[in-house]
Design an enzyme around this catalytic site. Structure first.
Site, PDB file in Angstrom:
ATOM      1  N   ASP A  93       0.825  -1.194   0.193  1.00 27.87           N
ATOM      2  CA  ASP A  93       0.038  -0.094  -0.041  1.00 27.87           C
ATOM      3  C   ASP A  93       0.874   1.261  -0.043  1.00 27.87           C
ATOM      4  O   ASP A  93       2.145   1.103   0.566  1.00 27.87           O
ATOM      5  CB  ASP A  93      -1.045   0.194   1.152  1.00 27.87           C
ATOM      6  CG  ASP A  93      -1.964   0.763   0.815  1.00 27.87           C
ATOM      7  OD1 ASP A  93      -3.093   0.977   1.769  1.00 27.87           O
ATOM      8  OD2 ASP A  93      -2.181   1.751  -0.092  1.00 27.87           O
ATOM      9  N   GLY A  96      -0.682   6.788   2.342  1.00 24.83           N
ATOM     10  CA  GLY A  96      -1.533   7.873   2.598  1.00 24.83           C
ATOM     11  C   GLY A  96      -2.765   7.266   3.443  1.00 24.83           C
ATOM     12  O   GLY A  96      -2.795   8.221   4.453  1.00 24.83           O
ATOM     13  N   ASP A 267      -7.457  -7.731   0.738  1.00 24.60           N
ATOM     14  CA  ASP A 267      -6.676  -7.773   2.062  1.00 24.60           C
ATOM     15  C   ASP A 267      -7.475  -7.346   3.131  1.00 24.60           C
ATOM     16  O   ASP A 267      -8.315  -6.148   3.352  1.00 24.60           O
ATOM     17  CB  ASP A 267      -5.678  -6.833   1.714  1.00 24.60           C
ATOM     18  CG  ASP A 267      -5.646  -5.326   2.311  1.00 24.60           C
ATOM     19  OD1 ASP A 267      -6.370  -4.774   1.387  1.00 24.60           O
ATOM     20  OD2 ASP A 267      -5.623  -5.246   3.426  1.00 24.60           O
TER      21      ASP A 267
HETATM   22  N1  DQU Z   1     -10.286   0.266   3.563  1.00 28.65           N
HETATM   23  C1  DQU Z   1      -9.066   0.859   2.943  1.00 28.65           C
HETATM   24  C2  DQU Z   1      -7.797   0.243   3.385  1.00 28.65           C
HETATM   25  C3  DQU Z   1      -6.434   0.503   2.724  1.00 28.65           C
HETATM   26  C4  DQU Z   1      -6.475   1.719   1.859  1.00 28.65           C
HETATM   27  N2  DQU Z   1      -5.234   2.061   1.236  1.00 28.65           N
HETATM   28  C5  DQU Z   1      -5.492   3.167   0.340  1.00 28.65           C
HETATM   29  N3  DQU Z   1      -4.155   3.691  -0.216  1.00 28.65           N
HETATM   30  N4  DQU Z   1      -6.564   3.998   0.117  1.00 28.65           N
HETATM   31  C6  DQU Z   1      -7.530   3.473   0.551  1.00 28.65           C
HETATM   32  O1  DQU Z   1      -8.741   4.241   0.231  1.00 28.65           O
HETATM   33  C7  DQU Z   1      -7.907   2.487   1.529  1.00 28.65           C
HETATM   34  C8  DQU Z   1      -9.016   2.010   1.934  1.00 28.65           C
END
Ligand code: DQU
Length: 373
Positions: A93, A96, A267
């Site tokens: 990831d 951010g 994930d």
């Molecule tokens: N629920 C999530 C989990 C991880 C995320 N990672 C990024 N980069 N952006 C999101 O909107 C996420 C949302």
């Protein structure tokens, strides 16, 4: 194994897709569940066990690894695969999301985000270019764009601002990533719970011709029905020949319902975090091993499982370990939970191939309702 990144859809059943991603470090069978290995470790698991339960790919995090041990240090040590002894694909990831949820004193501008580390208070700046640079230093196989995820509920203008900036950051990440044949950079669809913003984000990212697409900005506190509605709106706007990754999702029920809407990759910290808190996922539903009713229950969690943690240990013993806060309790329940999640994904893949996904999903769901017999 392929020297480039390729995705093939092998079968479909309704909107559900059985696919395969081929990369130099290995093949990813989709729909796929990626165990979360935030700081370069899938907590309480040996990597051999993670592979042994059937995971084709794990997730790492730019945010955590840039703070500790540091991206340049991981690079000097041979990259994340060498460091963590996981030779197969890794998705990272972009940082951010973790900055917004973990760090203090953060400032977000068009350039990027500055923040103080939750580890030692040191100040950092994360820009789209630096995020891609860090993911490159980690030698990540699938890299995520830097984006801004807005917690829901939120004002429409706030969701729109963050979505549009994330699109500009996607362009910058695409430029910074360049052309790396054996690797991929995925865009992330934002737009909150607003249909028009979701469509605009998905269409703009599709026009960038990226190798894969994540659906972000969900699993951030919204009801499951809202998440599913956003998938109904977003997935049709994404290219059918590219992987779709729903970030941070989810429970087994979330996964069944999202596969039915065209999602290929998942994930979630649920199985590993729950394992450390005494909770076991099984095909008969969840079992809380802290509960005193297990104190003299000699049965294993599931005598038919291929996983030793699930098949060979009594509930009484697991209860004892959890109550005593023994490390082995977290280890065995994490092992059980990841084994259950991977067996669910294998079940899903086989059902799509057999074109009976809807019926199988209903049977699986009934199994959970049977409760902990
Ligand atoms: N629920 C999530 C989990 C991880 C995320 N990672 C990024 N980069 N952006 C999101 O909107 C996420 C949302």
């Amino acid at each position: 194994m392929s020297q480039s990144f390729t995705f093939s859809v092998l079968a479909t059943d309704g909107k559900a897709r059985r696919g395969e991603i081929s990369m130099p470090r290995g093949t990813i069978r989709t729909p796929a569940f990626m165990p979360v290995g935030t700081g370069g470790t899938v907590k309480a698991m040996y990597m051999e066990q993670v592979r042994g339960v059937g995971a084709d790919i794990i997730l790492g995090n730019t945010y955590h690894l840039m703070l500790r041990p540091g991206a340049e240090r991981v690079a000097r040590l041979g990259g994340l695969h060498e460091f963590a002894r996981w030779p197969w694909p890794i998705l990272t990831d972009s940082g951010g999301f973790q900055v917004m949820s973990l760090s203090k004193l953060r400032k977000l501008t068009e350039t990027g985000v500055t923040f103080r580390s939750h580890v030692d208070g040191v100040r950092y700046e994360l820009t789209p270019e630096r995020s891609i640079e860090i993911q490159g230093l980690l030698d990540s196989d699938i890299q995520m764009q830097l984006d801004e995820c807005v917690a829901l509920p939120a004002e429409r203008k706030e969701i729109e601002r963050a979505m549009e900036m994330s699109l500009r950051w996607a362009e910058r990440c695409k430029a910074a990533f360049g052309d790396q044949p054996g690797k991929a950079m995925f865009g992330i669809v934002q737009g909150g719970d607003d249909a028009a913003l979701r469509v605009r984000s998905a269409q703009a990212l599709a026009a960038m011709d990226l190798k894969g697409y994540a659906v972000g900005g969900l699993a951030v506190g919204e009801p499951q029905a809202v998440m599913l509605e956003m998938l109904d709106i977003t997935c049709p706007e994404l290219p059918a020949d590219k992987p779709r990754y729903l970030m941070g999702v989810g429970t087994p029920d979330d996964i069944l319902k999202s596969v039915a809407r065209g999602i290929d990759m998942f994930d979630c910290v649920m199985p590993t975090r729950a394992g450390r808190h005494g909770l076991a996922y099984t095909r008969r539903g969840k079992v809380n091993l802290r509960n005193a009713r297990h104190a003299e229950d000699h049965r294993p969690l599931d005598e038919e499982s291929a996983c030793p943690a699930t098949r060979d240990y009594s509930r009484a013993y697991l209860h004892h370990l959890v109550r005593s806060q023994e490390a082995l309790g977290a280890m065995l329940l994490t092992w059980n939970n990841l084994a259950y999640y991977q067996s669910l994904m294998q079940d899903i893949r086989a059902a799509i191939e057999a074109r009976n996904f809807a019926a199988r999903a209903a049977e699986i769901t009934e199994g959970w309702a049977r409760g902990d017999i």
